[in-house]
Design a protein around this motif. Structure first.
Motif, short mmCIF file in Angstrom:
data_model
loop_
_atom_site.label_atom_id
_atom_site.label_comp_id
_atom_site.label_asym_id
_atom_site.label_seq_id
_atom_site.Cartn_x
_atom_site.Cartn_y
_atom_site.Cartn_z
N ALA A 38 53.80 59.35 49.53
CA ALA A 38 54.76 58.33 49.11
C ALA A 38 54.69 57.14 50.06
N PRO A 39 54.83 55.93 49.52
CA PRO A 39 54.87 54.74 50.39
C PRO A 39 56.17 54.71 51.21
N ARG A 40 56.13 54.04 52.33
CA ARG A 40 57.25 54.01 53.28
C ARG A 40 58.58 53.62 52.62
N GLY A 41 58.58 52.63 51.81
CA GLY A 41 59.82 52.16 51.20
C GLY A 41 60.44 53.15 50.23
N SER A 42 59.67 54.14 49.81
CA SER A 42 60.19 55.06 48.80
C SER A 42 61.23 56.04 49.35
N LEU A 43 61.24 56.28 50.65
CA LEU A 43 62.22 57.21 51.21
C LEU A 43 63.64 56.72 50.89
N TYR A 44 63.95 55.49 51.27
CA TYR A 44 65.30 54.98 51.06
C TYR A 44 65.55 54.57 49.61
N PHE A 45 64.49 54.31 48.87
CA PHE A 45 64.65 54.02 47.45
C PHE A 45 65.13 55.27 46.71
N HIS A 46 64.46 56.40 46.97
CA HIS A 46 64.81 57.65 46.29
C HIS A 46 65.94 58.42 46.98
N PHE A 47 66.08 58.20 48.27
CA PHE A 47 67.09 58.92 49.07
C PHE A 47 67.82 57.92 49.94
N PRO A 48 68.84 57.25 49.40
CA PRO A 48 69.56 56.23 50.16
C PRO A 48 70.12 56.77 51.48
N GLY A 49 70.37 58.07 51.55
CA GLY A 49 70.85 58.69 52.79
C GLY A 49 69.73 59.04 53.74
N GLY A 50 68.51 58.61 53.43
CA GLY A 50 67.36 58.80 54.32
C GLY A 50 66.91 60.25 54.45
N LYS A 51 66.36 60.54 55.60
CA LYS A 51 65.80 61.87 55.88
C LYS A 51 66.85 62.96 55.69
N GLU A 52 68.08 62.68 56.07
CA GLU A 52 69.16 63.67 55.96
C GLU A 52 69.37 64.07 54.50
N GLN A 53 69.46 63.09 53.60
CA GLN A 53 69.65 63.39 52.18
C GLN A 53 68.44 64.14 51.62
#
Length: 190
Positions: A38-53
């Motif tokens: 996944a591209p870097r921006g996709s983490l917060y796009f798919h999981f607004p709560g980041g790594k924790e979510q």
């Protein structure tokens, strides 16, 4: 499945794998993105709560898979002990196939709880609670009282988790096989 749904699914699967192998602290964001392709921006796009979510959702998926495994074996085998033996064998096969990098999908998170955010720890605790409840219900179906069912389910889950931990530590399925042999005595259901 859309491209976005596929990316999200891959990220959850990669996170589940990394959490099981390394715990929360050992699952770096860059490694999660690379493993999930996944591209870097996709983490917060798919999981607004980041790594924790992402970690919470990955734990929920992993826990559901184990719950389905337990349900399937307990429903198809004749008797609780036979179902548990089959479930243990499946977990041991899975661990052995991974070079003993896998065991319980939530234990690495629990064991590293000092470095784990509360929502992630709570998701791991909820998985363990659900498994204990499943075992409690199955023991009730065997005719045990509610109190005795809860006691034995706690003992059983503790024994299973301990055997899975020992299996990973010793890189051998022997601890799980030993538990499997002792289930009848442990549960006193003979």
């Amino acid at each position: 499945m859309s491209k976005g749904e596929d990316t999200r699914r891959r990220m959850i699967a990669a996170a589940a794998e990394m959490l099981e192998r390394s715990g929360y602290a050992g699952a770096g964001i860059q490694e999660l993105l690379e493993a999930g392709k996944a591209p870097r921006g996709s983490l917060y796009f798919h999981f607004p709560g980041g790594k924790e979510q992402l970690a919470v959702e990955a734990l929920q998926v992993s826990a559901s898979e184990v719950t389905r495994l337990l349900d399937a074996h307990l429903a198809t085998e004749r008797g609780l002990v036979a179902g548990l033996r089959r479930a243990l064998a499946t977990l041991a096969d899975r661990a052995e196939a991974s070079g003993f990098e896998k065991g319980c999908p939530v234990s690495a998170v629990v064991l590293s709880s000092g470095a784990t955010p509360e929502p992630v720890r709570a998701a791991a605790a909820e998985a363990l609670r659900a498994w204990q409840q499943l075992l409690t219900e199955r023991l009730r179906a065997e005719g045990l009282t509610p109190t005795e069912s809860r006691r034995r389910a706690a003992l059983l889950l503790s024994s299973i988790e301990g055997a899975l931990l020992l299996m990973r530590a010793h890189r051998s399925r022997a601890p799980v096989e030993e538990l499997s042999k002792e289930l009848e005595r442990l549960l006193s259901l003979d």
